[in-house]
Structure formats: structure tokens, C-alpha cells
Design a protein around this motif. Sequence first.
Motif, mmCIF file in Angstrom:
data_model
loop_
_atom_site.group_PDB
_atom_site.id
_atom_site.type_symbol
_atom_site.label_atom_id
_atom_site.label_comp_id
_atom_site.label_asym_id
_atom_site.label_seq_id
_atom_site.Cartn_x
_atom_site.Cartn_y
_atom_site.Cartn_z
ATOM 1 N N GLU A 140 -0.460 56.719 -34.851
ATOM 2 C CA GLU A 140 -0.781 56.821 -33.423
ATOM 3 C C GLU A 140 -1.972 57.750 -33.270
ATOM 4 N N PRO A 141 -2.811 57.572 -32.307
ATOM 5 C CA PRO A 141 -2.756 56.579 -31.249
ATOM 6 C C PRO A 141 -3.379 55.241 -31.613
ATOM 7 N N ALA A 142 -3.851 55.093 -32.857
ATOM 8 C CA ALA A 142 -4.536 53.856 -33.252
ATOM 9 C C ALA A 142 -3.643 52.623 -33.078
ATOM 10 N N ALA A 143 -2.351 52.740 -33.393
ATOM 11 C CA ALA A 143 -1.451 51.586 -33.260
ATOM 12 C C ALA A 143 -1.352 51.135 -31.804
ATOM 13 N N SER A 144 -1.130 52.077 -30.904
ATOM 14 C CA SER A 144 -1.021 51.732 -29.479
ATOM 15 C C SER A 144 -2.337 51.208 -28.924
ATOM 16 N N LEU A 145 -3.430 51.857 -29.284
ATOM 17 C CA LEU A 145 -4.734 51.421 -28.788
ATOM 18 C C LEU A 145 -5.077 50.011 -29.279
ATOM 19 N N THR A 146 -4.783 49.729 -30.529
ATOM 20 C CA THR A 146 -5.075 48.404 -31.077
ATOM 21 C C THR A 146 -4.221 47.336 -30.401
ATOM 22 N N ALA A 147 -2.954 47.630 -30.195
ATOM 23 C CA ALA A 147 -2.065 46.664 -29.532
ATOM 24 C C ALA A 147 -2.528 46.414 -28.097
ATOM 25 N N GLU A 148 -2.832 47.478 -27.367
ATOM 26 C CA GLU A 148 -3.317 47.325 -25.985
ATOM 27 C C GLU A 148 -4.619 46.529 -25.956
ATOM 28 N N ALA A 149 -5.527 46.839 -26.857
ATOM 29 C CA ALA A 149 -6.804 46.125 -26.909
ATOM 30 C C ALA A 149 -6.586 44.652 -27.248
ATOM 31 N N GLY A 150 -5.696 44.391 -28.198
ATOM 32 C CA GLY A 150 -5.412 43.002 -28.562
ATOM 33 C C GLY A 150 -4.869 42.194 -27.410
ATOM 34 N N ILE A 151 -3.961 42.780 -26.648
ATOM 35 C CA ILE A 151 -3.390 42.065 -25.499
ATOM 36 C C ILE A 151 -4.425 41.941 -24.385
ATOM 37 N N ALA A 152 -5.294 42.931 -24.221
ATOM 38 C CA ALA A 152 -6.377 42.804 -23.239
ATOM 39 C C ALA A 152 -7.297 41.644 -23.622
ATOM 40 N N VAL A 153 -7.623 41.538 -24.894
ATOM 41 C CA VAL A 153 -8.443 40.429 -25.380
ATOM 42 C C VAL A 153 -7.726 39.107 -25.123
ATOM 43 N N PHE A 154 -6.435 39.062 -25.423
ATOM 44 C CA PHE A 154 -5.657 37.844 -25.194
ATOM 45 C C PHE A 154 -5.653 37.469 -23.713
ATOM 46 N N LYS A 155 -5.399 38.433 -22.852
ATOM 47 C CA LYS A 155 -5.311 38.186 -21.406
ATOM 48 C C LYS A 155 -6.634 37.677 -20.854
ATOM 49 N N VAL A 156 -7.720 38.343 -21.188
ATOM 50 C CA VAL A 156 -9.038 37.935 -20.689
ATOM 51 C C VAL A 156 -9.419 36.565 -21.250
ATOM 52 N N GLY A 157 -9.221 36.374 -22.548
ATOM 53 C CA GLY A 157 -9.540 35.086 -23.153
ATOM 54 C C GLY A 157 -8.708 33.952 -22.573
ATOM 55 N N PHE A 158 -7.416 34.218 -22.378
ATOM 56 C CA PHE A 158 -6.518 33.200 -21.815
ATOM 57 C C PHE A 158 -6.943 32.828 -20.395
ATOM 58 N N GLU A 159 -7.235 33.827 -19.574
ATOM 59 C CA GLU A 159 -7.649 33.553 -18.191
ATOM 60 C C GLU A 159 -8.939 32.746 -18.149
ATOM 61 N N ARG A 160 -9.867 33.050 -19.021
ATOM 62 C CA ARG A 160 -11.123 32.282 -19.078
ATOM 63 C C ARG A 160 -10.850 30.861 -19.560
ATOM 64 N N TRP A 161 -9.954 30.708 -20.537
ATOM 65 C CA TRP A 161 -9.624 29.388 -21.082
ATOM 66 C C TRP A 161 -9.002 28.487 -20.021
ATOM 67 N N VAL A 162 -8.019 29.001 -19.266
ATOM 68 C CA VAL A 162 -7.362 28.150 -18.262
ATOM 69 C C VAL A 162 -8.289 27.844 -17.089
ATOM 70 N N ALA A 163 -9.310 28.673 -16.879
ATOM 71 C CA ALA A 163 -10.266 28.410 -15.805
ATOM 72 C C ALA A 163 -11.242 27.297 -16.171
#
Length: 190
Positions: A140-163
Motif C-alpha cells: 500500500e498505497p500502490a495496491a489501492s491506487l492501481t486498483a482505483e486507476a484500473g477501475i477508472a480506466v474500465f469505467k471511462v473506456g466502457f462509457e465511451r464504448w457504449v456511446a
Amino acid sequence: MGRWEPNARGRLEQAAMELYGEHGYEQTTAAQIAARAGVTERTFFRHCADKREVLFGGARQLEQAFVDALGAAPATAVPIDAMASALESVAVFFDDRHAFARQRQAVIVASCELRERELIKLASLVAALTATLRGRGVPEPAASLTAEAGIAVFKVGFERWVAEDGTRSLADFLRESLDGLKAVMAVTAE
């Protein structure tokens, strides 16, 4: 009623999506979904705790796919590269599901209750990925930061994909989002 017909879960999802599109989430009942799917209300509740869960039934499988993919990344991979590998693997989960994902996202965006449930799902993913990264020896905090960043990437990418129209894969959008994050980090690091 055809409650013994195969794929009750799939029929419930389809019926719910149709009804949510026709009447809105708030105005649709579990009984209506069951009737449209050709199952009893009792069968509905065997598959779903409530009418929200029709939209979130795949959350556990998605979380497990993320955890498995992250765990399978090469041991020598730095945390963000391991996360990139997991994102690539999970994108396959959505192959041939663009139309459904787009329709589902429209229903979620239109409802405060469903947006809240989506955020809870994403928080659960972050917690599971953080634990997986810790299990890989990431402190920590690398584990939490990486997980949060990964999900942020997923969320943004997913929203752009469905649009978009579905001609490009989710993996393309996830790669672009991750590259965007890396570019932002490189600019701020200078």
C-alpha cells in the motif's frame, strides 16, 4: 407459464430490458418482468433478489474474471501492467454484448437508484482487485491506487464504448483510456 424452458435468467434479462425501455425502471415490477419472460414470480425471485439485480446478475462473474486475470498476470509485471493485462482479458467478457451493454447503460443512467448500485459494484471490484494486488506482493498505497486507476480506466473506456456504434471493441477503448491515464501521469511527473 413456460417456467421449465431453458435460459430463464437470459429471458428475465431480456424481458426486464424491454420493459425498462418501454415504461422506465421505476414503473416496472418484478411481476411484469416474470410475466414477459414466461416464468412465475417465484422463479424470478429464485434468479434475482429484486428487479435491480436483473441488471447486475453478471457482477460476480465480472469480478471473478477481473481477479483471475489480474492473478494470472506475469509475476514480473509492474502493477499497472498487470492491471492492463487484466483489462485486456476482461474486455472479452463483453464481446458480442455491445447492444445489450448499451441498452443496460441507458437504463442505469436514467435511474438514481441504479447509478448508486453501479457505484457499489465498482467499489466491490476495487476492493477485490486491491486484495489481489496485495496478494501479488504489491504494498500500500500502490495496491489501492492501481486498483482505483484500473477501475477508472474500465469505467471511462466502457462509457465511451457504449456511446459508440459497436464497430470497435471494448478492448480498444480500454487501451486508449489506459494510454490517456499514462499520458496524464507522465505530464504531471515531469
